[in-house]
Design a protein around this motif. Structure first.
Motif, PDB file in Angstrom:
ATOM      1  N   ASN A 228      -1.414   1.232  -7.712  1.00 65.29           N
ATOM      2  CA  ASN A 228      -0.150   1.798  -7.230  1.00 65.29           C
ATOM      3  C   ASN A 228       0.538   2.649  -8.294  1.00 65.29           C
ATOM      4  N   CYS A 229       0.443   2.246  -9.550  1.00 58.52           N
ATOM      5  CA  CYS A 229       1.024   3.077 -10.613  1.00 58.52           C
ATOM      6  C   CYS A 229       0.342   4.443 -10.676  1.00 58.52           C
ATOM      7  N   SER A 230      -0.950   4.472 -10.410  1.00 56.91           N
ATOM      8  CA  SER A 230      -1.688   5.737 -10.484  1.00 56.91           C
ATOM      9  C   SER A 230      -1.286   6.715  -9.387  1.00 56.91           C
ATOM     10  N   LYS A 231      -0.540   6.229  -8.397  1.00 56.85           N
ATOM     11  CA  LYS A 231      -0.057   7.088  -7.316  1.00 56.85           C
ATOM     12  C   LYS A 231       1.375   7.572  -7.561  1.00 56.85           C
ATOM     13  N   MET A 232       1.945   7.187  -8.694  1.00 53.46           N
ATOM     14  CA  MET A 232       3.365   7.437  -8.938  1.00 53.46           C
ATOM     15  C   MET A 232       3.601   8.398 -10.091  1.00 53.46           C
ATOM     16  N   ARG A 233       4.660   9.172  -9.944  1.00 54.43           N
ATOM     17  CA  ARG A 233       5.205   9.950 -11.054  1.00 54.43           C
ATOM     18  C   ARG A 233       6.439   9.196 -11.541  1.00 54.43           C
ATOM     19  N   TYR A 234       6.366   8.685 -12.738  1.00 57.54           N
ATOM     20  CA  TYR A 234       7.453   7.848 -13.257  1.00 57.54           C
ATOM     21  C   TYR A 234       8.485   8.715 -13.962  1.00 57.54           C
ATOM     22  N   ILE A 235       9.734   8.612 -13.503  1.00 54.84           N
ATOM     23  CA  ILE A 235      10.843   9.350 -14.100  1.00 54.84           C
ATOM     24  C   ILE A 235      11.636   8.382 -14.966  1.00 54.84           C
ATOM     25  N   CYS A 236      11.604   8.581 -16.264  1.00 60.35           N
ATOM     26  CA  CYS A 236      12.224   7.656 -17.212  1.00 60.35           C
ATOM     27  C   CYS A 236      13.456   8.305 -17.847  1.00 60.35           C
ATOM     28  N   PHE A 237      14.586   7.583 -17.796  1.00 60.54           N
ATOM     29  CA  PHE A 237      15.826   8.080 -18.389  1.00 60.54           C
ATOM     30  C   PHE A 237      16.243   7.252 -19.607  1.00 60.54           C
ATOM     31  N   ASP A 238      15.398   6.315 -20.024  1.00 56.10           N
ATOM     32  CA  ASP A 238      15.739   5.446 -21.149  1.00 56.10           C
ATOM     33  C   ASP A 238      15.387   6.106 -22.478  1.00 56.10           C
ATOM     34  N   ARG A 239      16.145   5.745 -23.485  1.00 59.08           N
ATOM     35  CA  ARG A 239      15.873   6.255 -24.834  1.00 59.08           C
ATOM     36  C   ARG A 239      14.859   5.322 -25.504  1.00 59.08           C
ATOM     37  N   ILE A 240      13.600   5.698 -25.425  1.00 54.53           N
ATOM     38  CA  ILE A 240      12.516   4.899 -25.993  1.00 54.53           C
ATOM     39  C   ILE A 240      11.925   5.669 -27.175  1.00 54.53           C
ATOM     40  N   PHE A 241      11.840   5.005 -28.319  1.00 51.59           N
ATOM     41  CA  PHE A 241      11.374   5.698 -29.518  1.00 51.59           C
ATOM     42  C   PHE A 241       9.856   5.628 -29.682  1.00 51.59           C
TER      43      PHE A 241
ATOM     44  N   CYS B  76       0.859  -1.183   0.000  1.00 55.91           N
ATOM     45  CA  CYS B  76       0.000   0.000   0.000  1.00 55.91           C
ATOM     46  C   CYS B  76       0.896   1.235   0.000  1.00 55.91           C
ATOM     47  N   LEU B  77       0.775   2.045  -1.033  1.00 59.32           N
ATOM     48  CA  LEU B  77       1.630   3.214  -1.189  1.00 59.32           C
ATOM     49  C   LEU B  77       0.837   4.502  -1.022  1.00 59.32           C
ATOM     50  N   PRO B  78       1.486   5.553  -0.554  1.00 61.42           N
ATOM     51  CA  PRO B  78       0.823   6.860  -0.485  1.00 61.42           C
ATOM     52  C   PRO B  78       0.752   7.500  -1.870  1.00 61.42           C
ATOM     53  N   TYR B  79       0.076   8.593  -1.941  1.00 58.42           N
ATOM     54  CA  TYR B  79      -0.104   9.317  -3.198  1.00 58.42           C
ATOM     55  C   TYR B  79       1.121  10.171  -3.511  1.00 58.42           C
ATOM     56  N   ASP B  80       1.475  10.242  -4.787  1.00 60.21           N
ATOM     57  CA  ASP B  80       2.518  11.138  -5.291  1.00 60.21           C
ATOM     58  C   ASP B  80       3.929  10.680  -4.922  1.00 60.21           C
ATOM     59  N   ILE B  81       4.298   9.490  -5.382  1.00 53.18           N
ATOM     60  CA  ILE B  81       5.651   8.950  -5.220  1.00 53.18           C
ATOM     61  C   ILE B  81       6.406   9.118  -6.534  1.00 53.18           C
ATOM     62  N   LEU B  82       7.682   9.463  -6.443  1.00 50.52           N
ATOM     63  CA  LEU B  82       8.538   9.495  -7.624  1.00 50.52           C
ATOM     64  C   LEU B  82       9.200   8.135  -7.785  1.00 50.52           C
ATOM     65  N   LEU B  83       8.984   7.515  -8.938  1.00 45.51           N
ATOM     66  CA  LEU B  83       9.528   6.193  -9.235  1.00 45.51           C
ATOM     67  C   LEU B  83      10.669   6.318 -10.239  1.00 45.51           C
ATOM     68  N   PHE B  84      11.825   5.737  -9.880  1.00 42.77           N
ATOM     69  CA  PHE B  84      12.992   5.745 -10.752  1.00 42.77           C
ATOM     70  C   PHE B  84      13.388   4.299 -11.045  1.00 42.77           C
ATOM     71  N   THR B  85      13.237   3.878 -12.289  1.00 39.27           N
ATOM     72  CA  THR B  85      13.696   2.553 -12.705  1.00 39.27           C
ATOM     73  C   THR B  85      13.685   2.502 -14.227  1.00 39.27           C
ATOM     74  N   ASP B  86      14.243   1.429 -14.788  1.00 42.47           N
ATOM     75  CA  ASP B  86      14.316   1.380 -16.244  1.00 42.47           C
ATOM     76  C   ASP B  86      12.964   0.995 -16.843  1.00 42.47           C
ATOM     77  N   PHE B  87      12.729   1.468 -18.042  1.00 42.62           N
ATOM     78  CA  PHE B  87      11.428   1.333 -18.686  1.00 42.62           C
ATOM     79  C   PHE B  87      11.073  -0.124 -18.970  1.00 42.62           C
ATOM     80  N   LYS B  88      12.017  -0.911 -19.454  1.00 45.16           N
ATOM     81  CA  LYS B  88      11.732  -2.293 -19.837  1.00 45.16           C
ATOM     82  C   LYS B  88      11.233  -3.115 -18.652  1.00 45.16           C
ATOM     83  N   SER B  89      11.796  -2.868 -17.478  1.00 46.67           N
ATOM     84  CA  SER B  89      11.366  -3.615 -16.290  1.00 46.67           C
ATOM     85  C   SER B  89       9.923  -3.287 -15.929  1.00 46.67           C
ATOM     86  N   VAL B  90       9.592  -2.002 -15.942  1.00 44.05           N
ATOM     87  CA  VAL B  90       8.215  -1.599 -15.643  1.00 44.05           C
ATOM     88  C   VAL B  90       7.264  -2.165 -16.688  1.00 44.05           C
ATOM     89  N   GLN B  91       7.694  -2.167 -17.919  1.00 42.63           N
ATOM     90  CA  GLN B  91       6.862  -2.690 -18.999  1.00 42.63           C
ATOM     91  C   GLN B  91       6.561  -4.177 -18.792  1.00 42.63           C
TER      92      GLN B  91
END
Length: 259
Positions: free
Chosen positions: A228-241, A199-214
């Motif tokens: 839980n995803c709807s409570k997160m701001r996902y920060i993506c650093f991967d080069r996804i086209f 159970c997560l609180p609202y408005d978490i910053l998530l840092f991880t690679d895109f392929k894993s989340v996918q």
């Protein structure tokens, strides 16, 4: 310095040549030179490289080195990471004196850390479900959590009892704000994204690679991860086209940073 009555010493990632920093070192190099010292707060993490040593110090050896300390509330934790080829020893006075606790492994001695908000986890053995229960209970004010572990969980079906029909014990992190996954097995991302486990609180910053989340979200179509995803701001650093159709809809917000 010899008249000093209080001392706080915090050292992180001190690389030593042959042995860990222990009670003998603190006594011989600090305490013996400060006869007026009556309060000594410390947290020290020391590291040695593993080079085929035969007689490696155990946690009991480190504990024994503090036998002459008047303050008997001293905790030690020794870990050997043979794949990474280093050993680590963490010694600290109680109550724990700093807001950061780094590189917690499965050997974590436990306790209650009310003033710690920044925690990192690392091991070469799996973190099972019970371990995350302990982390949540030990750090009730946890805000920043970083996890590094490439070994998958052995027991993903931990329940309230041995009856497999019962639900998971829901782990809560009520103050978590930042969640970092580094060199991670998908089991741990799933551990935090499944609303049946965490159970997560609202408005978490998530840092991880895109392929894993996918993979964990089944290409952003998995119902069990939506809450839980709807409570997160996902920060993506991967080069996804090209992003999947539902990618941005799953999260509270997304930020794409490509350098």
């Amino acid at each position: 310095m010899s008249n000093l009555e209080e001392l706080a010493l915090y050292l992180s990632s001190v690389v030593c040549d042959k042995k860990f920093i222990d009670g003998n070192d603190l006594k011989q190099n600090i305490i013996d030179y400060m006869p007026e010292l009556n309060q000594f707060r410390f947290s020290i993490q020391s590291t040695i490289l593993l080079k085929d040593q035969i007689d490696l110090p155990s946690n009991e050896d480190i504990k024994h080195s503090f036998k002459d300390f008047s303050n008997n509330k001293i905790i030690s934790c020794v870990n050997y990471f043979f794949e990474a080829k280093y050993g680590q020893c963490h010694i600290y006075s109680c109550p724990y004196p700093i807001p950061t606790y780094e590189n917690i492994s499965n050997n974590f001695p436990g306790g209650l850390f009310r003033y710690v908000s920044d925690v990192s986890l690392f091991d070469e053995h799996p973190f099972e479900y019970e371990f995350f229960i302990q982390i949540a209970q030990s750090f009730p004010f946890l805000k920043n959590l970083t996890i590094t572990n490439q070994k998958g969980q052995n027991n993903k079906e931990y329940t309230k009892s041995n009856n497999n029909n019962e639900d998971f014990l829901l782990i809560q992190y009520p103050r978590l704000k930042y969640l970092h996954f580094k060199q991670i097995h998908n089991d741990y991302i799933e551990q935090f994204l499944l609303d049946t486990k965490t159970c997560l609180p609202y408005d978490i910053l998530l840092f991880t690679d895109f392929k894993s989340v996918q993979r964990v979200t089944h290409n952003f179509t998995r119902n069990a991860t939506r809450i839980n995803c709807s409570k997160m701001r996902y920060i993506c650093f991967d080069r996804i086209f090209r992003f999947p159709k539902h990618f941005k809809n799953d999260f509270l917000d997304t930020e794409i940073h490509v350098f």
